[in-house]
Design an enzyme around this catalytic site. Structure first.
Site, PDB file in Angstrom:
ATOM      1  N   GLU A  47      -9.139  -2.506   3.661  1.00 26.13           N
ATOM      2  CA  GLU A  47      -8.918  -2.145   5.062  1.00 26.13           C
ATOM      3  C   GLU A  47     -10.049  -1.278   5.591  1.00 26.13           C
ATOM      4  OE1 GLU A  47      -5.035  -0.456   5.464  1.00 26.13           O
ATOM      5  OE2 GLU A  47      -4.024  -2.383   5.120  1.00 26.13           O
ATOM      6  N   ASP A 101       0.826  -1.206   0.000  1.00 23.01           N
ATOM      7  CA  ASP A 101       0.000   0.000   0.000  1.00 23.01           C
ATOM      8  C   ASP A 101       0.865   1.262   0.000  1.00 23.01           C
ATOM      9  OD1 ASP A 101      -2.314  -1.552   0.056  1.00 23.01           O
ATOM     10  OD2 ASP A 101      -2.405  -1.570   2.233  1.00 23.01           O
TER      11      ASP A 101
END
Length: 274
Positions: free
Chosen positions: A170, A54
Site C-alpha cells: 500500500e 492487515d
C-alpha cells in the site's frame, strides 16, 4: 538508471527485505511493539479492526506484545476498535477477526453521524468547490480521517499509542488516506509485502478465509467492498513481485512506477521552507 535499479531502490526505501521468514518476522515485530510501548512509558495500543488481513495481523501482533509485557510485570492493554460507517457490508469478517485476535477490550464507534456532519458542514460554504462526480470519494476520505480521530481520542484517554496498518504494498501505491489511515504512532507491518503479511497472519494462527479474503478499503459508499486491485489496475501479486525484486510485465511496471511517483507527497513529511 535501469528498471531493476529503480525497482531495487524503491523496495529498499520502503524497507522490503530480500529474504523473509514468517516466524522470525512475527517474533521481531511483537518484540518491536512491546519494546516501544515500554520505552514510551505508556500503557495501551489502539487499533481499528476492519475485517481485512492487515488489521488482523497487526491486531494479533499487538495482543501478543501486550501479553508479553504483562508477563514481565508491566501494565499494558490492547484496545481493538470497530469503526463502521453505519452498517458495514463485511461486518461478519470484522467480528470473526476480533474472535481470532481476542483483544483485551473492544470498543465500537459508529463514525456515520460525525462523517455526514463534516461533509454537510463543508457543503454549506464550500459546496461549489466539491467535485460532485467524486463525492463518494471525498466522503471516503472523511471516513478514514474520522476513524483516526476516534482512535486518537481513545489513545489519549488510555495513555496509549495508535497502531497503523501500513505495509509496503500500500505504501508503494500510495493507497491510504493522508492523515487518515496513513496517520499512526507505530507501524508493525512496515516493509512487508501483502503476501508476507498473509504469511505472518497464517503463522500466528489466523484462518484462511480471513487471510486470503479479497482486500478492500471499503470507503466509497456507492461501491461497497470494491477490491483494491480494481483501484490499482494491477494485482497484489504483481505489486509484491515488484517489491521482492521479481520480474513483472511491462504494463504492470509502468503502472506501478507511475502510481508510486504520483503519490510521493503522501509518503513525505510536510514540506517546509528552511
Amino acid at each position: 538508471m535501469t528498471f531493476h535499479d529503480q525497482q531495487s531502490q524503491i523496495a529498499e526505501r520502503l524497507g522490503v527485505a530480500k529474504s523473509f521468514d514468517a516466524a522470525a518476522e512475527a517474533e521481531q515485530r511483537i518484540r518491536f511493539l512491546a519494546d516501544y510501548l515500554r520505552a514510551s512509558s505508556l500503557q495501551s495500543y489502539v487499533l481499528g479492526i476492519s475485517g481485512g488481513v492487515d488489521s488482523l495481523a497487526a491486531g494479533m501482533l499487538a495482543q501478543s506484545a501486550v501479553e508479553s509485557l504483562r508477563s514481565q510485570g508491566h501494565e499494558a492493554q490492547f484496545i481493538a476498535v470497530r469503526l463502521p460507517y453505519g452498517t458495514q457490508a463485511d461486518e461478519a469478517d470484522a467480528q470473526r477477526s476480533l474472535q481470532v485476535i481476542k483483544p483485551d477490550r473492544v470498543v465500537t464507534i459508529d463514525i456515520k453521524p460525525a462523517t455526514d456532519a463534516m461533509l454537510e458542514a463543508v457543503r454549506v460554504e464550500g459546496g461549489d468547490l466539491l467535485d460532485t462526480a467524486r463525492l463518494n470519494f471525498h466522503l471516503g476520505n472523511i471516513k478514514a480521517r474520522q476513524r483516526m480521530i476516534a482512535q486518537y481520542a481513545l489513545a489519549g484517554t488510555t495513555r496509549g499509542l495508535v497502531i497503523g496498518t501500513d505495509q509496503a504494498a500500500e505504501a508503494l501505491m500510495g493507497f491510504f488516506t493522508k492523515f487518515g489511515d496513513g496517520a499512526a504512532d507505530i507501524l508493525p507491518l512496515s516493509g512487508l509485502t501483502k503476501r508476507r503479511v498473509r504469511a505472518i497472519a497464517t503463522h500466528l494462527g489466523a484462518p484462511d478465509e480471513l487471510v486470503f479474503k479479497v482486500p478492500t478499503a471499503d470507503l466509497e459508499t456507492d461501491a461497497p467492498l470494491r477490491p483494491d486491485e480494481d483501484v490499482y489496475g494491477v494485482t497484489y501479486d504483481e505489486i509484491d513481485d515488484f517489491l521482492e525484486g521479481k520480474d513483472v510485465s511491462e504494463v504492470a511496471r509502468q503502472k506501478i512506477i507511475a502510481t508510486h511517483y504520483a503519490s510521493s507527497h503522501k509518503r513525505a513529511l510536510p514540506v517546509a521552507l528552511v
